[in-house]
Each structure stands twice: as structure tokens, then as C-alpha cells.
Design an enzyme around this catalytic site. Structure first.
Site, short mmCIF file in Angstrom:
data_model
loop_
_atom_site.label_atom_id
_atom_site.label_comp_id
_atom_site.label_asym_id
_atom_site.label_seq_id
_atom_site.Cartn_x
_atom_site.Cartn_y
_atom_site.Cartn_z
N GLU A 113 17.52 10.05 75.88
CA GLU A 113 16.84 11.34 75.87
C GLU A 113 17.26 12.26 77.01
O GLU A 113 17.10 13.47 76.92
CB GLU A 113 15.32 11.12 75.97
CG GLU A 113 14.75 10.22 74.89
CD GLU A 113 13.28 9.92 75.12
OE1 GLU A 113 12.57 10.81 75.63
OE2 GLU A 113 12.84 8.80 74.79
N ASP A 133 5.54 3.62 67.03
CA ASP A 133 6.26 3.04 68.17
C ASP A 133 5.36 3.05 69.38
O ASP A 133 4.58 3.98 69.59
CB ASP A 133 7.57 3.78 68.44
CG ASP A 133 7.39 5.26 68.72
OD1 ASP A 133 7.38 5.64 69.91
OD2 ASP A 133 7.28 6.03 67.76
#
Length: 287
Positions: free
Chosen positions: A183, A92
Site C-alpha cells: 500500500e 479480512d
């Protein structure tokens, strides 16, 4: 009889001036200067590694320590990959990787083929990743299965964030489902409000693309806040700890390292394992 007026004179007693002593002058200045010197030396010692790096005078010891840390990370990466032979491997990326030379992105450590890539598209309600267009096209030209993700900001409007992602990302046949990256915890709202916002983003994106999004988060965040409430979604979990060497059965993807070396990319890169082989990965792509 007239009284005499007696005027008394005021006697001013002047104190004798004391001579300036050594202790009130030179010694004080000496102590101040000595303190400043010690303070500066202390700051320099505390930030010695940063200063040496800044002035490009990294010592051999620092270089050895950095090399050793990377070597240990590579050892774990090999061990994890060897335990997941047959699984599909991918990476990623975002603007933090700079300009990627996509034609060189093919294998990890010249041994493990890279089948897919997650590309950051948007951040919050108003920011597009600076390298998204270039990465999105480059991954396609490099014949990699690609997926786009949105970095969610808990303190911003969820529907505005969804609208930005939808405006930015056009999914084609063969692309992976959209991904929500969560997150952080909210600063000015409750966890219940956070969950409501996440659900609104997920529903808006699913309605637009006609496919259920994937959720990315850390393992602890997943266990503490998302596992039960979002059990009907598939998860991409991050965990870099040495005690974790195998993907959990409940995870769709596992981001197992942030310190991999990939051809065509400068610096470290995140690498992920899909909980299945390449054929199974193609099965979950957009039709």
C-alpha cells in the site's frame, strides 16, 4: 613664568526619571492575559469534538452525525451486495479487531453468508500479527476458507520479509494462496527497486508454497504502479468510493467497504467480494 593648571570639573547631567505609565504596565499584562485566554479558547473550539469524546460528553449532534455516516455506508453496502448476488462474500481481519468470537462470525447483516476470511500474519521483516495464531485457528474451527497475508514494508529487505511469512504461515489443503499486501511507496529507494523487491518476495513465497501469490492493493496504486508490471498475477483491490458499485472483471477480490458490522467482532470490519461463487472459490484454494 609657570602656568597655572586649571582643572575643569565634569558636570554630570542626570536625566529625570519618567514616571511609569499605565500603558507600560497594567495594559501590557492585560493584553498578554487576554491573548492567552483567546488562544486557549481557540484551541478548545478547534478540538471540541475530540475533547467532548475524551471526556465522554459527546453531544447528540455528534452522535447523530456518526449514526448518519454509518447508515449511509450501510445503504451502499446493501446496494453493492444486492448487485453481487451469488458471489462469495468474506472479510479480512488483523490484531486491530481484537479478540474475535469466531463461533459468532457467520453472516453479514443477518442475510449474506460469510465464506472466507483473509488474516494478517506478518508485517515487514520482524513483526508477527499479535492475533494471527488465534485467528488462524478460530477461522478453521468456524469452517471458513482462510487466507494469510503479509503487510509489505517497502524500505525493508524483501527476502527477509518473505522468510518471516514462510516461518509464520503453514498452508493446508483448502486454504487460499498467500497474499502480498502493498500500500505504501518507498521513501529511500526508486519505484524500480520497489518492483524488484516485490518480485523477489513473490518468487520466494511461490517457490516455498508451490502456488502463485495474490497481490492486495488500492485501485489507484494498482493502476499507477502494478497493473502492467505484474499483469501475470491475480489482484485483490480495495475501493470504497460510492461511484464504484460493481467488481471489475480483472479483479479476483474486491474490498468494497471498511465499515461493515459482523457478529462476534467489535467495531467496523472490511468486507470483500470474490469474483465468482463459492464453488469457484474452492477451485483456487491450495490442493
Amino acid at each position: 613664568m609657570r602656568k597655572k593648571i586649571v582643572r575643569r570639573r565634569t558636570i554630570v547631567v542626570r536625566k529625570s526619571k519618567k514616571k511609569a505609565s499605565f500603558f507600560s504596565g497594567k495594559l501590557v499584562r492585560f493584553l498578554i492575559i487576554a491573548f492567552l485566554i483567546v488562544f486557549v479558547l481557540g484551541i478548545g473550539y478547534h478540538y471540541r469534538n475530540g475533547l467532548t469524546y475524551y471526556f465522554s460528553f459527546k453531544s447528540n449532534k455528534i452522535l447523530r452525525e456518526a449514526t448518519e455516516a454509518k447508515r449511509i455506508s450501510d445503504v451502499r453496502n446493501f446496494q453493492v451486495l444486492e448487485k453481487h448476488k451469488g458471489k462469495s462474500i468474506g472479510l479480512d481481519v488483523s490484531e486491530y479487531q481484537g479478540k474475535i468470537r469466531w463461533s459468532y462470525v457467520d453472516t453479514l447483516e443477518k442475510k449474506y453468508p460469510l465464506d472466507f476470511v483473509f488474516i494478517r500474519a506478518t508485517v515487514g521483516k520482524d513483526r508477527k500479527d499479535r492475533q494471527f495464531n488465534r485467528n488462524w485457528l478460530g477461522a478453521k474451527e468456524n469452517k471458513m476458507i482462510r487466507g494469510a497475508y503479509h503487510y509489505y514494508r517497502p524500505n525493508e529487505n524483501s527476502l527477509e520479509q518473505a522468510a518471516l511469512f514462510i516461518k509464520t504461515v503453514t498452508l493446508r489443503k483448502g486454504d487460499l494462496p498467500p497474499i502480498l499486501d502493498i500500500e505504501k511507496l518507498p521513501k529511500n529507494q526508486s519505484l524500480d527497486s520497489l518492483r524488484v523487491g516485490l518480485k523477489r518476495w513473490l518468487k520466494a513465497v511461490e517457490l516455498h508454497y508451490g502456488v502463485k501469490p495474490i497481490i492486495y492493493t488500492g485501485e489507484k496504486y494498482y493502476d499507477d504502479f502494478l497493473k502492467e508490471e505484474f499483469s501475470n498475477y491475480l489482484f485483490w483491490i480495495a475501493n470504497y468510493n460510492f461511484y464504484r458499485e460493481e467488481i471489475d472483471d480483472d479483479w479476483l477480490f474486491w474490498q468494497f467497504t471498511e465499515k461493515a458490522s459482523i457478529p462476534g467482532i467489535k467495531g467496523n470490519v472490511d468486507v470483500n467480494i470474490y469474483n465468482g461463487d463459492l464453488q469457484q472459490l474452492r477451485y483456487i484454494t491450495v490442493e
